[in-house]
Design an enzyme around this catalytic site. Structure first.
Site, mmCIF file in Angstrom:
data_model
loop_
_atom_site.group_PDB
_atom_site.id
_atom_site.type_symbol
_atom_site.label_atom_id
_atom_site.label_comp_id
_atom_site.label_asym_id
_atom_site.label_seq_id
_atom_site.Cartn_x
_atom_site.Cartn_y
_atom_site.Cartn_z
ATOM 1 N N LYS A 1 48.479 26.669 29.351
ATOM 2 C CA LYS A 1 48.004 27.763 30.211
ATOM 3 C C LYS A 1 48.449 29.112 29.647
ATOM 4 C CE LYS A 1 46.776 30.317 33.599
ATOM 5 N NZ LYS A 1 45.821 30.402 34.636
ATOM 6 N N CYS B 1 47.243 38.150 35.347
ATOM 7 C CA CYS B 1 47.728 37.079 34.460
ATOM 8 C C CYS B 1 48.086 37.479 33.041
ATOM 9 C CB CYS B 1 46.683 35.978 34.399
ATOM 10 S SG CYS B 1 46.634 35.043 35.925
ATOM 11 N N GLU C 1 45.421 26.571 36.440
ATOM 12 C CA GLU C 1 44.093 27.049 36.813
ATOM 13 C C GLU C 1 43.554 27.952 35.714
ATOM 14 O OE1 GLU C 1 42.304 26.013 39.616
ATOM 15 O OE2 GLU C 1 41.073 26.785 38.005
HETATM 16 C C1 UDX Z 1 48.151 33.079 41.343
HETATM 17 C C2 UDX Z 1 49.214 32.254 40.814
HETATM 18 O O1 UDX Z 1 49.398 31.153 41.433
HETATM 19 C C3 UDX Z 1 49.909 32.866 39.692
HETATM 20 O O2 UDX Z 1 50.883 32.079 39.139
HETATM 21 C C4 UDX Z 1 48.880 33.111 38.703
HETATM 22 O O3 UDX Z 1 49.423 33.525 37.495
HETATM 23 C C5 UDX Z 1 47.945 34.143 39.263
HETATM 24 O O4 UDX Z 1 47.353 33.632 40.342
HETATM 25 P P1 UDX Z 1 47.319 34.454 43.201
HETATM 26 O O5 UDX Z 1 46.634 33.373 43.949
HETATM 27 O O6 UDX Z 1 46.481 35.376 42.398
HETATM 28 O O7 UDX Z 1 48.422 33.833 42.284
HETATM 29 O O8 UDX Z 1 48.362 35.237 44.039
HETATM 30 P P2 UDX Z 1 48.242 35.915 45.429
HETATM 31 O O9 UDX Z 1 46.846 36.320 45.687
HETATM 32 O O10 UDX Z 1 49.349 36.893 45.464
HETATM 33 O O11 UDX Z 1 48.556 34.723 46.443
HETATM 34 C C6 UDX Z 1 49.776 34.099 46.602
HETATM 35 C C7 UDX Z 1 49.990 33.811 48.090
HETATM 36 O O12 UDX Z 1 51.169 33.034 48.258
HETATM 37 C C8 UDX Z 1 50.164 35.057 48.968
HETATM 38 O O13 UDX Z 1 49.169 35.080 49.965
HETATM 39 C C9 UDX Z 1 51.567 34.898 49.562
HETATM 40 O O14 UDX Z 1 51.674 35.359 50.884
HETATM 41 C C10 UDX Z 1 51.777 33.407 49.484
HETATM 42 N N1 UDX Z 1 53.192 32.998 49.493
HETATM 43 C C11 UDX Z 1 54.074 33.556 48.630
HETATM 44 C C12 UDX Z 1 53.616 32.025 50.389
HETATM 45 O O15 UDX Z 1 52.843 31.535 51.203
HETATM 46 N N2 UDX Z 1 54.924 31.634 50.348
HETATM 47 C C13 UDX Z 1 55.837 32.172 49.497
HETATM 48 O O16 UDX Z 1 57.014 31.794 49.519
HETATM 49 C C14 UDX Z 1 55.390 33.181 48.608
HETATM 50 C C1 UDX Z 2 42.129 35.398 33.142
HETATM 51 C C2 UDX Z 2 41.603 34.192 32.355
HETATM 52 O O1 UDX Z 2 40.308 34.496 31.829
HETATM 53 C C3 UDX Z 2 41.562 32.968 33.243
HETATM 54 O O2 UDX Z 2 41.169 31.825 32.488
HETATM 55 C C4 UDX Z 2 42.939 32.744 33.835
HETATM 56 O O3 UDX Z 2 42.933 31.621 34.709
HETATM 57 C C5 UDX Z 2 43.422 33.974 34.579
HETATM 58 O O4 UDX Z 2 43.394 35.111 33.701
HETATM 59 P P1 UDX Z 2 41.084 37.103 34.888
HETATM 60 O O5 UDX Z 2 42.316 37.900 34.667
HETATM 61 O O6 UDX Z 2 40.653 36.801 36.273
HETATM 62 O O7 UDX Z 2 41.186 35.688 34.157
HETATM 63 O O8 UDX Z 2 39.844 37.849 34.191
HETATM 64 P P2 UDX Z 2 39.267 37.981 32.706
HETATM 65 O O9 UDX Z 2 37.813 37.849 32.796
HETATM 66 O O10 UDX Z 2 39.955 37.113 31.757
HETATM 67 O O11 UDX Z 2 39.556 39.515 32.372
HETATM 68 C C6 UDX Z 2 40.868 40.010 32.189
HETATM 69 C C7 UDX Z 2 40.810 41.452 31.759
HETATM 70 O O12 UDX Z 2 40.317 41.587 30.444
HETATM 71 C C8 UDX Z 2 39.931 42.343 32.631
HETATM 72 O O13 UDX Z 2 40.565 43.585 32.850
HETATM 73 C C9 UDX Z 2 38.687 42.500 31.802
HETATM 74 O O14 UDX Z 2 37.971 43.663 32.112
HETATM 75 C C10 UDX Z 2 39.270 42.542 30.418
HETATM 76 N N1 UDX Z 2 38.310 42.166 29.350
HETATM 77 C C11 UDX Z 2 37.762 40.920 29.332
HETATM 78 C C12 UDX Z 2 37.995 43.069 28.336
HETATM 79 O O15 UDX Z 2 38.500 44.194 28.330
HETATM 80 N N2 UDX Z 2 37.121 42.685 27.348
HETATM 81 C C13 UDX Z 2 36.558 41.448 27.307
HETATM 82 O O16 UDX Z 2 35.784 41.173 26.372
HETATM 83 C C14 UDX Z 2 36.886 40.536 28.334
#
Ligand code: UDX
Ligand code: UDX
Length: 459
Positions: free
Chosen positions: A217, A273, A162
């Protein structure tokens, strides 16, 4: 394989929005999102869509439109797995906090549990899709678990990372730069490509082998984070010279080879991430003995930690080398605007440092609930819950949070901060009234004219 039913394990920031958009664009496919967390599923099922567990612009509208029609949220994991032809694994993969690879490697415990769960309950053929960001070659582990069940069920494994960013997740999903599908089986790849094909043009759907997909990724996140650390490194140099980092960013960003995005100097990147994925990349490189590669990427994290630290150091030294007993008001706690997510937010680390210097911290964030602020600080285990509660106060009104403050620290770039009545805020603060703009969102000339001692990043 014709896909009629999809199951997604993990109703989080990735699983929720991604499945909502798939359901919206594929009304003939039934999509069920399951999660072990009952409270989270109950929130996803809340009749009032403003109470969904995840705040993301545009998400509530799509959930309102599809929920109960072809989008369902449930805790009945086994049932949903068994009924579906395609299963997405979208559980969290945090950095390990124990054992080998502690603090570096991704913890694959939840992913493995999912694979075992699928292996146990599946009675018909399945396509299993890795949505979580995983270390390269994880598909191999999932495959090995699924293929050793002793049953004659066939499993195909795909990697479909993603790329959505929080705060713009729905737009990113609706108009992706590309969709990446890694796999061995052409028919499984095409089954997934067809689902995306209902709204994404085929030339944007890339097909690769599994390992390229998994590594792409990690590499995309590493490159994005590296750009931020690069501009942040230059921001420190700007502060020691007459250069202005905004001007530098604009000048280099107009070079079409560099491009203008992701050049905002800041207090340091946060989010679930960037740090995790780079640590993972570093760990993988080291495990192959590639120390020069590992050191190169590790520097991106080192610089990011330095940027957070020097922000709080600068605040303390500007306030005459002590913040003890002083009210420091933080505007924003989320790791970026337009999300209620606080994972790895710079605000947490800056607050922790200031609290160690005995500051009193006032926090206002438009979307982050009070209990999350305390949970984030408690998680660090620097202080007890009672100590954090004594030193930190959260507010639902920004003007109250800023009243009587010695200094304001802007931690998140929420748009509303720009529209505040800064004259009124100035009048109600202790003098000299300091602003430390960690996001460079306010106008220096305007703030100085009002009377503030204004400092920002890289200027
Ligand atoms: C994701 C990803 O999939 C991760 O690898 C990526 O780098 C960041 O985004 P995200 O959706 O942000 O994770 O995580 P989170 O909001 O913590 O949701 C994960 C969910 O999985 C939680 O609601 C948790 O309860 C659920 N979970 C976890 C299960 O249902 N079963 C499990 O065994 C573990
Ligand atoms: C990131 C990647 O952009 C996305 O493609 C991946 O799937 C998940 O990780 P996210 O972490 O949701 O997404 O947000 P992003 O907009 O990338 O920002 C990450 C961090 O960098 C934030 O704390 C943001 O404030 C910071 N940032 C971003 C800066 O400090 N400066 C910038 O110019 C851009």
């Amino acid at each position: 394989m014709k896909i009629n039913k999809i199951c997604c394990i993990g109703a989080g920031y990735v699983g929720g929005p991604t499945m909502a958009v798939i359901a919206k664009k594929n009304p003939n496919i039934q999509v069920t999102i399951v999660d072990i967390n009952e409270e989270r599923i109950a929130a996803w099922n809340d009749e009032d869509v403003s109470k969904l567990p995840i705040y993301e612009p545009g998400l509530a509208e799509i959930v309102a439109e599809t929920r109960g029609k072809n989008l369902f949220f449930s805790t009945e994991i086994d049932k949903a797995i068994n009924e579906s032809e395609m299963i997405f694994i979208s559980v969290n993969t945090p950095t390990k906090t124990y054992g080998k690879g502690k603090g570096m490697a991704a913890d694959l415990k939840y992913v493995e549990l999912c694979a075992r769960n699928i292996a146990e309950v599946a009675t018909t053929d399945k396509i299993v899709v890795e949505k979580s960001t995983l270390p390269v070659r994880t598909a191999q582990a999932i495959k090995s678990i699924l293929h050793n069940t002793g049953s004659d069920v066939t499993f195909e494994i795909l990697s479909n990372p993603e790329f959505l960013a929080e705060g713009t997740a729905i737009q990113d999903l609706l108009n992706p730069d590309r969709v990446l599908i890694g796999g061995e089986s052409e028919s499984a790849i095409e089954s997934l490509a067809n689902i995306y094909g209902s709204w994404v043009s085929q030339d944007k759907i890339l097909r690769t082998n599994v390992w390229s997909s998994e590594l792409s990724k990690l590499t995309a996140n590493a490159f994005l984070a590296q750009r931020i650390s690069s501009i942040n490194a230059i921001s420190e140099l700007c502060e020691h010279t007459e250069a202005n980092v905004n001007e530098v960013a604009r000048a280099i960003g107009m070079d079409s080879r560099i491009g203008p995005k992701f050049l905002n100097a800041s207090i340091g990147f946060g989010g679930s991430c960037f740090q995790k994925d780079i640590l993972n990349l570093v760990y993988i490189a080291r495990s192959y003995g590639l120390n020069a590669v590992a050191d190169y990427w590790e520097q991106v994290i080192i610089l990011n930690d330095h940027q957070k630290r020097r922000f709080s150091d600068n605040l303390i030294s500007t306030l005459y080398n002590t913040v003890s007993g002083k009210k420091i008001a933080m505007l924003g706690w989320a790791f970026k605007k337009d999300t209620n997510d606080t994972r790895e937010s710079a605000a947490i680390y800056v607050a922790d440092h200031l609290l160690s210097e005995q500051a009193n911290i006032a926090v206002y964030d438009p979307k982050v609930p009070s209990k999350k602020v305390y949970a984030d600080l408690n998680y660090l285990q620097t202080r007890t819950d009672a100590e954090n509660k004594e030193l930190v106060t959260t507010y639902s009104d920004p003007y109250e949070a800023l009243k009587g403050a010695h200094a304001i620290a802007i931690m998140t770039e929420w748009d509303e901060f720009k529209t505040y009545d800064w004259e009124k805020i100035y009048a109600n603060m202790k003098k000299p009234a300091f602003i430390f703009d960690g996001r460079n969102i306010l106008d220096k000339a305007e703030m100085t004219k009002i009377g503030f001692e204004y400092s920002s990043i890289g200027q």
